[in-house]
Motif scaffolding. Structure first.
Motif, short mmCIF file in Angstrom:
data_model
loop_
_atom_site.label_atom_id
_atom_site.label_comp_id
_atom_site.label_asym_id
_atom_site.label_seq_id
_atom_site.Cartn_x
_atom_site.Cartn_y
_atom_site.Cartn_z
N ARG A 131 0.85 -1.18 0.00
CA ARG A 131 0.00 0.00 0.00
C ARG A 131 0.90 1.24 0.00
O ARG A 131 1.86 1.31 0.77
CB ARG A 131 -0.92 0.05 1.23
CG ARG A 131 -1.96 -1.08 1.28
CD ARG A 131 -2.95 -1.00 0.15
NE ARG A 131 -3.98 -2.04 0.20
CZ ARG A 131 -3.89 -3.23 -0.40
NH1 ARG A 131 -2.77 -3.52 -1.06
NH2 ARG A 131 -4.86 -4.11 -0.33
N THR A 132 0.59 2.19 -0.88
CA THR A 132 1.31 3.46 -0.83
C THR A 132 0.65 4.32 0.23
O THR A 132 -0.53 4.67 0.12
CB THR A 132 1.26 4.16 -2.19
OG1 THR A 132 2.03 3.38 -3.13
CG2 THR A 132 1.89 5.55 -2.11
N ILE A 133 1.42 4.66 1.26
CA ILE A 133 0.90 5.33 2.44
C ILE A 133 1.50 6.71 2.55
O ILE A 133 2.71 6.90 2.40
CB ILE A 133 1.23 4.52 3.71
CG1 ILE A 133 0.77 3.06 3.55
CG2 ILE A 133 0.57 5.16 4.94
CD1 ILE A 133 1.33 2.13 4.61
N SER A 169 -0.63 7.56 9.33
CA SER A 169 -1.12 7.70 7.95
C SER A 169 -2.20 8.77 7.86
O SER A 169 -3.02 8.96 8.77
CB SER A 169 -1.69 6.38 7.46
OG SER A 169 -2.84 6.00 8.21
N TYR A 200 -3.96 6.15 2.16
CA TYR A 200 -3.26 4.98 1.64
C TYR A 200 -4.01 4.49 0.41
O TYR A 200 -5.20 4.76 0.24
CB TYR A 200 -3.14 3.87 2.68
CG TYR A 200 -4.46 3.38 3.22
CD1 TYR A 200 -5.16 2.35 2.60
CD2 TYR A 200 -5.01 3.95 4.37
CE1 TYR A 200 -6.39 1.92 3.09
CE2 TYR A 200 -6.23 3.53 4.86
CZ TYR A 200 -6.92 2.51 4.22
OH TYR A 200 -8.13 2.09 4.71
#
Length: 411
Positions: free
Chosen positions: A198-200, A219, A222
């Motif tokens: 996951r791009t967080i 975060s 995401y």
């Protein structure tokens, strides 16, 4: 189908069309990102590629492969790059560090920071940085600084950055990234968690439960993603526990998963499959997947060869990769079916082994809990807690890393 010739005469129209598509999909939501994508000639960063490929919104283009054919560097799809830029919320005048150099993304960042800002693009491979430098110069972005170095150690000779944007798949967050982030800075990183990425977008949350300064990251958003893996000192090879003969199926365990009884799991597949339906709606599979894999250490990713799916040994979900719950000599994984009463699909379970009933019930309860309590975008809060940070409340189902621990809670 009409083929667009590789001529710059067509690129402004293709850029405009690309921006329109990305807006319709919600990948671009702000005027600054739309303007940057409209300006930067993407095709100049993939010389030799047809314009259709350069401006396809969902196509990643490989820049370099190793001798085995594995991608070492690539230009990410315009879709994921746009979404990450929206996550970053880059403002004029900011200092930005990009980790992973393709050139194009650095040019977009240069447009966003403007003349008063600065962009540094860092890569471990001199061949990639040389290529990025040449493409940036050709496109007119000489102001972007390109540096060679191992991202694990940051850029010690540089000041702190308002934004650090990582464009390679990372297994951990090294201390250098946290220390080089300004107090109100933001780190955007494709982080691997238990076999998924996951791009967080992280921001500092330095107030711990005990009132101390621990450098904790929390975060703010995401999204589902996939990237070429990080190289250098931060490199981490995924661990797959082979269960089936000829590596036909196995368990992907990236983050300190417990030992599994491989022989017992192999024998479990000889038991007739138990099918159970949850009565819960199936949608937003990326959110559900994140919920499942972070629900405990016994939940990992199951992967099976397509040949086993074709033979009916596994459901199609296992061919794509699916969270699997392992309890000793039995296991269960998610399936789906159409259900008109639910307005789409229903989630269910297939279980194997002597204790299939119990593990199927446990899995079905998780499916219902997500559907009833967490079925929405952004329901998770992901925290990165550095090693040594003191917290009065221990993380629930912690995911151990080399430099710290990841904790995922669900609202």
């Amino acid at each position: 189908m009409t083929t667009v010739r590789n001529s710059e005469d067509f690129s402004p129209a293709l850029r405009a069309a690309m921006v329109g598509e990305l807006r319709e999909l919600g990948a671009i939501t702000s005027a600054p990102v739309a303007e940057a994508v409209s300006k930067v000639p993407r095709h100049l960063f993939v010389p030799g590629q047809p314009l259709e490929a350069a401006y396809a919104i969902d196509q990643a283009l490989v820049i370099k492969r190793d001798e085995a054919g594995t991608a070492l560097s690539s230009l990410s799809s315009a879709h994921i790059q746009s979404v990450m830029l929206e996550q970053a919320d880059v403002q004029p005048g900011m200092q930005v560090l990009e980790i992973g150099s393709g050139g194009y993304n650095a040019a977009l960042l240069a447009e966003l920071v403007g003349e008063e800002g600065a962009v540094v693009s860092l890569d471990i491979d001199p061949e990639i940085t040389e290529r990025a430098r040449a493409c940036l110069d050709t496109a007119g972005y000489e102001q972007v600084k390109v540096a060679v170095g191992d991202a694990e150690h940051g850029l010690p000779d540089e000041d702190a950055f308002d934004r650090i944007i990582v464009t390679a798949g990372a297994w951990d967050i090294p201390p250098a990234w946290r220390t080089q982030l300004t107090p109100r800075g933001r780190l955007i990183v494709p982080l691997r968690l238990k076999g998924i990425t996951r791009t967080i977008a992280f921001e500092r949350d330095d107030q711990t439960d005990d009132g101390g300064d621990a450098g904790v990251l929390t975060s703010v958003s995401y999204l589902l993603s996939g990237f070429v893996a990080m190289q250098g000192d931060g490199e981490h090879h995924e661990h797959v526990i082979v269960v089936g003969d000829d590596e036909s199926w196995g368990l992907r365990v990236d983050d300190g998963a417990p030992d599994f009884d491989v022989q017992a799991l192999r024998e479990a597949l000889d038991h007739p499959p138990l099918e159970r339906w949850s009565g819960a709606v199936f949608d937003m599979p990326d959110e559900l997947e994140l919920f499942l894999v972070t629900s405990g250490p016994q939940m990992v990713m199951l992967h099976a060869r397509q040949s086993l799916v074709d033979q009916g040994v596994f459901d199609a979900s296992a061919g794509r990769g699916v969270p699997v719950l392992v309890r000793g000599d039995s296991f269960a994984y998610r399936i789906k079916r159409e259900n008109a009463e639910l307005g789409g699909f229903e989630s269910g379970v297939i279980a194997h082994g002597p204790h299939a009933e119990q593990v199927a019930d446990e899995y079905a309860d998780l499916l219902r809990r997500w559907a009833h309590q967490h079925r929405r975008r952004g329901a998770a809060t992901i925290r990165y807690i550095p090693a040594g940070a003191a917290h009065s409340t221990p993380p629930h189902h912690p995911i151990p890393k080399r430099h710290g621990t990841v904790s995922v809670t669900w609202r």
